[in-house]
Every structure is written in C-alpha cells, then in structure tokens.
Design a protein around this motif. Structure first.
Motif, PDB file in Angstrom:
ATOM      1  N   THR A  47       0.839  -1.201   0.000  1.00  0.00           N
ATOM      2  CA  THR A  47       0.000   0.000   0.000  1.00  0.00           C
ATOM      3  C   THR A  47       0.871   1.246   0.000  1.00  0.00           C
ATOM      4  OG1 THR A  47      -0.146   0.083   2.430  1.00  0.00           O
ATOM      5  CG2 THR A  47      -1.880  -1.129   1.266  1.00  0.00           C
ATOM      6  N   ARG A  67      -3.435   3.550   0.979  1.00  0.00           N
ATOM      7  CA  ARG A  67      -4.150   3.419  -0.288  1.00  0.00           C
ATOM      8  C   ARG A  67      -3.642   2.170  -0.999  1.00  0.00           C
ATOM      9  NH1 ARG A  67      -2.929   8.269  -2.636  1.00  0.00           N
ATOM     10  NH2 ARG A  67      -4.560   9.218  -1.395  1.00  0.00           N
ATOM     11  N   ASP A  68      -4.562   1.265  -1.352  1.00  0.00           N
ATOM     12  CA  ASP A  68      -4.139   0.041  -2.029  1.00  0.00           C
ATOM     13  C   ASP A  68      -4.065   0.254  -3.539  1.00  0.00           C
ATOM     14  OD1 ASP A  68      -6.737  -0.295  -3.095  1.00  0.00           O
ATOM     15  OD2 ASP A  68      -7.295  -1.823  -1.627  1.00  0.00           O
ATOM     16  N   ASP A  70      -5.887  -0.671  -5.899  1.00  0.00           N
ATOM     17  CA  ASP A  70      -7.173  -0.366  -6.531  1.00  0.00           C
ATOM     18  C   ASP A  70      -7.700   1.019  -6.161  1.00  0.00           C
ATOM     19  OD1 ASP A  70      -7.249  -2.910  -7.738  1.00  0.00           O
ATOM     20  OD2 ASP A  70      -8.188  -3.786  -5.959  1.00  0.00           O
ATOM     21  N   GLY A  71      -6.932   1.766  -5.361  1.00  0.00           N
ATOM     22  CA  GLY A  71      -7.353   3.103  -4.962  1.00  0.00           C
ATOM     23  C   GLY A  71      -8.211   3.144  -3.708  1.00  0.00           C
ATOM     24  N   GLN A  72      -8.497   1.992  -3.125  1.00  0.00           N
ATOM     25  CA  GLN A  72      -9.270   1.947  -1.878  1.00  0.00           C
ATOM     26  C   GLN A  72      -8.437   2.560  -0.753  1.00  0.00           C
ATOM     27  OE1 GLN A  72     -12.476   0.746  -1.465  1.00  0.00           O
ATOM     28  NE2 GLN A  72     -12.360   1.461   0.638  1.00  0.00           N
ATOM     29  N   GLU A  73      -9.063   3.425   0.047  1.00  0.00           N
ATOM     30  CA  GLU A  73      -8.345   4.091   1.123  1.00  0.00           C
ATOM     31  C   GLU A  73      -8.814   3.598   2.483  1.00  0.00           C
ATOM     32  OE1 GLU A  73      -8.638   8.333   0.584  1.00  0.00           O
ATOM     33  OE2 GLU A  73      -7.156   8.297  -1.035  1.00  0.00           O
ATOM     34  N   TYR A  74      -7.852   3.498   3.402  1.00  0.00           N
ATOM     35  CA  TYR A  74      -8.109   3.072   4.774  1.00  0.00           C
ATOM     36  C   TYR A  74      -7.482   4.121   5.689  1.00  0.00           C
ATOM     37  CZ  TYR A  74      -8.919  -1.218   2.216  1.00  0.00           C
ATOM     38  OH  TYR A  74      -9.388  -2.134   1.313  1.00  0.00           O
ATOM     39  N   GLY A  97     -12.630   2.849   9.510  1.00  0.00           N
ATOM     40  CA  GLY A  97     -13.601   1.859   9.028  1.00  0.00           C
ATOM     41  C   GLY A  97     -14.436   1.252  10.150  1.00  0.00           C
TER      42      GLY A  97
END
Length: 157
Positions: A47, A67-68, A70-74, A97
């Motif tokens: 990430t 940010r992974d 695929d653009g997913q954010e945590y 989350g």
C-alpha cells in the motif's frame, strides 16, 4: 532476522509488542515521529501511505491513510497525549472503518547494547475489540511495518 514479539494474553484488553532495532534510540524515535519519514515504514508493503496530518506534540492530532493498488483508502487517526523524546510517546489510535473503537498506545524506546528496544502497549476498550484487531491481521501488518522501520533506520545511521 526480526525478533518481533506480539503478546496477547487470553481475557486481557492489551497487546504488548516488542522489537529490537540496530540503531540508536534517537534515530528510531525520529523515524517513528517525523511525518516526512512515516510513509517509508508505516503500513503494508503493498500500500501507499499518505500522511494527511501529523502534529506531533502533546494534544496534537494525526491522520494517516493507506491506499491500495485499486485506490481503496483506509484511514487511521488519533490524538497525541504525551511526548517524552526520545524515550516515549502515547497516542490514541482509531481505524476509520470501525469508528468508536479507540485504543490507547504507549510507545517506549530503550537503549540496549548499542541498539534500541521498542515496546508498544496497546490498551483496547474491550477484550472483543482487542481480539478483533488480532483477527484483522494486525500481527502481519505490524511485522511488515517493523521490518520497513528497520530498513529505514539502518539507512539513517
């Protein structure tokens, strides 16, 4: 070879993590608390880590986003409660989350045999919260972060 130890005794609300670094304490402390250096070690290898804010002082606050691919954010955030450089600092930690599940972390650094022993004590609101953190893969993530921190501090000495 990493000497990472993660201890979570049954029925308790805490996790105690230790790791030894082959670097002076002030270097490890700087790597752990300098917002410019955090993205080099914080989070998973796969990430991208973005420091949104990191006001490292008593009553300062912080927010970090992973940010992974695929653009997913945590997002993760907290408040700094105590700083005693280069020995320790205490902060809250909350995964965005799962809002409302806040833990308190104390990070201590001790000089040992020319290196530094890091100890983190994380206290959760409940045993269930602590067990949920363990089930989420926390130990794997912590291991990757600590390995990356070791690589960073070696490059700084």
């Amino acid at each position: 070879m990493s000497d990472l130890s993660v201890v979570a005794e049954p029925g308790r609300q805490d996790i105690v993590m230790t790791r030894t670094f082959d670097a002076p304490r002030d270097v490890v402390f700087r790597a752990m608390t300098d917002p410019a250096l955090l993205p080099k070690w914080w989070g998973l290898r796969e990430t991208e880590t973005v420091v949104d804010r990191f006001d490292f002082r008593s009553q300062g606050n912080w927010r970090i986003v992973e940010r992974d691919a695929d653009g997913q954010e945590y997002g993760f955030h907290g408040v700094i409660h105590d700083v005693s450089a280069p020995e320790s600092y205490t902060q809250t930690f909350e995964f965005e989350g799962m809002p409302g599940h806040v833990l308190m972390e104390t990070h201590r650094l001790e000089e040992v045999d020319g290196g530094t022993r890091y100890t983190s004590i994380a206290v959760f609101q409940s045993v269930e919260d602590r067990d949920g953190m363990l089930a989420s893969g926390m130990e794997t993530g912590a291991g990757q972060s600590m390995d990356q921190l070791e690589e960073l501090v070696r490059s700084l000495v």
